[in-house]
Design a protein around this motif. Structure first.
Motif, short mmCIF file in Angstrom:
data_model
loop_
_atom_site.label_atom_id
_atom_site.label_comp_id
_atom_site.label_asym_id
_atom_site.label_seq_id
_atom_site.Cartn_x
_atom_site.Cartn_y
_atom_site.Cartn_z
N ILE A 203 -10.62 29.08 72.93
CA ILE A 203 -9.18 28.98 73.21
C ILE A 203 -8.40 29.01 71.90
CG2 ILE A 203 -7.35 27.45 74.05
CD1 ILE A 203 -9.35 26.58 76.27
N GLU A 204 -8.87 28.26 70.92
CA GLU A 204 -8.19 28.23 69.63
C GLU A 204 -8.23 29.60 68.95
OE1 GLU A 204 -6.27 25.87 68.10
OE2 GLU A 204 -6.44 25.05 70.11
N ASP A 205 -9.36 30.28 69.04
CA ASP A 205 -9.45 31.63 68.47
C ASP A 205 -8.47 32.57 69.15
OD1 ASP A 205 -11.44 30.74 66.79
OD2 ASP A 205 -13.08 31.56 68.00
N TYR A 206 -8.37 32.47 70.47
CA TYR A 206 -7.44 33.29 71.24
C TYR A 206 -6.00 33.01 70.82
CZ TYR A 206 -4.70 34.85 75.25
OH TYR A 206 -3.76 35.42 76.06
N LYS A 207 -5.65 31.75 70.70
CA LYS A 207 -4.29 31.38 70.30
C LYS A 207 -3.98 31.88 68.89
CE LYS A 207 -3.66 27.57 73.49
NZ LYS A 207 -2.63 28.18 74.31
N GLU A 208 -4.97 31.87 68.03
CA GLU A 208 -4.76 32.38 66.67
C GLU A 208 -4.47 33.88 66.70
OE1 GLU A 208 -4.06 32.61 62.79
OE2 GLU A 208 -4.27 30.77 63.94
N GLU A 209 -5.16 34.62 67.55
CA GLU A 209 -4.88 36.05 67.69
C GLU A 209 -3.47 36.28 68.23
OE1 GLU A 209 -6.74 38.65 66.59
OE2 GLU A 209 -7.98 37.05 65.72
N ILE A 210 -3.05 35.45 69.15
CA ILE A 210 -1.69 35.55 69.70
C ILE A 210 -0.66 35.27 68.60
CG2 ILE A 210 -0.05 34.53 71.34
CD1 ILE A 210 -2.10 36.28 72.70
N ARG A 211 -0.94 34.29 67.77
CA ARG A 211 -0.02 33.98 66.65
C ARG A 211 0.08 35.16 65.68
NH1 ARG A 211 -3.10 29.03 66.92
NH2 ARG A 211 -1.91 27.53 68.15
N LYS A 212 -1.03 35.85 65.45
CA LYS A 212 -1.01 37.03 64.59
C LYS A 212 -0.13 38.12 65.21
CE LYS A 212 -5.60 36.33 62.62
NZ LYS A 212 -6.98 36.86 62.59
N LEU A 213 -0.19 38.24 66.51
CA LEU A 213 0.66 39.20 67.21
C LEU A 213 2.14 38.86 66.98
CD1 LEU A 213 0.98 41.59 69.16
CD2 LEU A 213 0.71 39.96 71.04
N LEU A 214 2.48 37.58 67.04
CA LEU A 214 3.86 37.17 66.77
C LEU A 214 4.26 37.53 65.34
CD1 LEU A 214 6.48 35.76 67.58
CD2 LEU A 214 5.44 33.60 66.86
N THR A 215 3.39 37.30 64.39
CA THR A 215 3.67 37.64 63.00
C THR A 215 3.94 39.14 62.86
OG1 THR A 215 2.29 35.82 62.22
CG2 THR A 215 2.75 37.58 60.65
N THR A 216 3.14 39.94 63.52
CA THR A 216 3.33 41.39 63.48
C THR A 216 4.67 41.77 64.11
OG1 THR A 216 0.96 41.76 63.59
CG2 THR A 216 2.37 43.61 64.21
N LYS B 153 4.35 31.71 76.26
CA LYS B 153 3.55 31.17 77.37
C LYS B 153 2.10 30.96 76.96
CE LYS B 153 2.10 32.24 82.03
NZ LYS B 153 1.04 33.16 82.34
N GLU B 154 1.54 31.92 76.26
CA GLU B 154 0.13 31.87 75.90
C GLU B 154 -0.19 30.88 74.79
OE1 GLU B 154 -2.50 33.38 77.49
OE2 GLU B 154 -0.95 33.81 78.96
N THR B 155 0.78 30.50 74.00
CA THR B 155 0.50 29.57 72.90
C THR B 155 0.75 28.11 73.28
OG1 THR B 155 2.70 29.96 71.98
CG2 THR B 155 0.88 31.23 71.06
N LYS B 156 1.27 27.88 74.47
CA LYS B 156 1.48 26.49 74.90
C LYS B 156 0.15 25.84 75.27
CE LYS B 156 6.11 26.99 76.80
NZ LYS B 156 6.92 26.93 78.01
#
Length: 77
Positions: A38-51, A18-21
């Protein structure tokens, strides 16, 4: 009481999706400070997915399959 990360993987995954859309009308402008945030936030969310993938790869893969199955079903209707 112990914390069991695996119990939260499905909810966490769907929150990440939801948050990366992006909204359809989103137009990235590198000069706009809000959009950069917004882009910085989405990048942090992507890192969470990687973890999450590193911690529970098979659970995450199952959720990714489910997500793509839902997309294909939607596109075929």
């Amino acid at each position: 009481m112990r914390f069991h990360f695996a119990e939260y993987i499905p909810n966490l995954f769907w929150c990440i999706v939801k948050e990366t859309k992006y909204h359809l009308e989103f137009q990235f402008d590198p000069e706009d400070e809000d959009e950069s945030m917004i882009e910085d936030y989405k990048e942090e969310i992507r890192k969470l997915l990687t973890t999450m993938v590193r911690i529970a790869p098979s659970n995450t893969l199952d959720l990714i399959r489910e997500y793509w199955t839902q997309i294909f079903e939607y596109l075929n209707t």
